[in-house]
Design a protein around this motif. Structure first.
Motif, PDB file in Angstrom:
ATOM      1  N   GLU A  41       0.843  -1.340   0.880  1.00  0.00           N
ATOM      2  CA  GLU A  41       0.223  -2.233   1.866  1.00  0.00           C
ATOM      3  C   GLU A  41      -1.070  -1.683   2.446  1.00  0.00           C
ATOM      4  O   GLU A  41      -1.830  -2.416   3.073  1.00  0.00           O
ATOM      5  N   THR A  42      -1.362  -0.407   2.210  1.00  0.00           N
ATOM      6  CA  THR A  42      -2.630   0.147   2.696  1.00  0.00           C
ATOM      7  C   THR A  42      -3.802  -0.342   1.844  1.00  0.00           C
ATOM      8  O   THR A  42      -4.960  -0.194   2.239  1.00  0.00           O
ATOM      9  N   GLY A  43      -3.495  -0.908   0.681  1.00  0.00           N
ATOM     10  CA  GLY A  43      -4.554  -1.463  -0.162  1.00  0.00           C
ATOM     11  C   GLY A  43      -5.554  -0.415  -0.583  1.00  0.00           C
ATOM     12  O   GLY A  43      -5.186   0.638  -1.090  1.00  0.00           O
ATOM     13  N   ASN A  44      -6.815  -0.685  -0.331  1.00  0.00           N
ATOM     14  CA  ASN A  44      -7.892   0.234  -0.703  1.00  0.00           C
ATOM     15  C   ASN A  44      -8.329   1.138   0.439  1.00  0.00           C
ATOM     16  O   ASN A  44      -9.419   1.711   0.398  1.00  0.00           O
ATOM     17  N   SER A  45      -7.494   1.261   1.455  1.00  0.00           N
ATOM     18  CA  SER A  45      -7.826   2.115   2.600  1.00  0.00           C
ATOM     19  C   SER A  45      -7.974   3.563   2.173  1.00  0.00           C
ATOM     20  O   SER A  45      -7.332   4.023   1.229  1.00  0.00           O
ATOM     21  N   TYR A  46      -8.803   4.291   2.890  1.00  0.00           N
ATOM     22  CA  TYR A  46      -8.980   5.718   2.660  1.00  0.00           C
ATOM     23  C   TYR A  46      -7.822   6.443   3.325  1.00  0.00           C
ATOM     24  O   TYR A  46      -7.565   6.263   4.515  1.00  0.00           O
ATOM     25  N   LEU A  47      -7.091   7.250   2.589  1.00  0.00           N
ATOM     26  CA  LEU A  47      -5.958   7.998   3.117  1.00  0.00           C
ATOM     27  C   LEU A  47      -6.345   9.470   3.218  1.00  0.00           C
ATOM     28  O   LEU A  47      -6.988  10.019   2.339  1.00  0.00           O
ATOM     29  N   MET A  48      -5.894  10.111   4.292  1.00  0.00           N
ATOM     30  CA  MET A  48      -6.262  11.497   4.557  1.00  0.00           C
ATOM     31  C   MET A  48      -5.008  12.320   4.789  1.00  0.00           C
ATOM     32  O   MET A  48      -4.085  11.889   5.471  1.00  0.00           O
ATOM     33  N   TYR A  49      -4.991  13.519   4.234  1.00  0.00           N
ATOM     34  CA  TYR A  49      -3.902  14.472   4.464  1.00  0.00           C
ATOM     35  C   TYR A  49      -4.035  15.032   5.874  1.00  0.00           C
ATOM     36  O   TYR A  49      -5.106  15.457   6.290  1.00  0.00           O
ATOM     37  N   HIS A  50      -2.924  15.035   6.614  1.00  0.00           N
ATOM     38  CA  HIS A  50      -2.967  15.541   7.984  1.00  0.00           C
ATOM     39  C   HIS A  50      -1.581  16.019   8.369  1.00  0.00           C
ATOM     40  O   HIS A  50      -0.602  15.283   8.228  1.00  0.00           O
TER      41      HIS A  50
END
Length: 87
Positions: A76-85
């Motif tokens: 569901e995040t689609g093309n969102s930028y995901l970041m390790y945290h």
């Protein structure tokens, strides 16, 4: 073995000592796993710089294949930028 989180697995796998890996697996949180692994740098796999991305990829892949709800949330995040945290 069952791992509490992918972070536990990742941190344990970065080290060569099986007893330390087990200690990391049994920690209470991803943050504890991270911190404990840092205290055992003398056991760091020599080629960890080469292996680390593949190990994380495999861990996250298993995570999302195993947990359908998390898989759906990720999709569901689609093309969102995901970041390790971690904190």
């Amino acid at each position: 073995k069952k791992w509490p989180t992918s972070e536990h697995f990742f941190q344990a796998y970065s080290l060569t000592d099986f007893d330390v890996q087990e200690q990391i697996r049994l920690t209470n949180s991803p943050k504890e796993a991270f911190e404990l692994a840092r205290t055992y740098d003398q056991f760091k796999q020599q080629d960890w710089g080469t292996l680390r991305n593949r190990v994380m990829y495999d861990a996250v892949k298993v995570k999302f294949l195993t947990h359908q709800k998390l898989k759906q949330m990720l999709l569901e995040t689609g093309n969102s930028y995901l970041m390790y945290h971690t904190t």
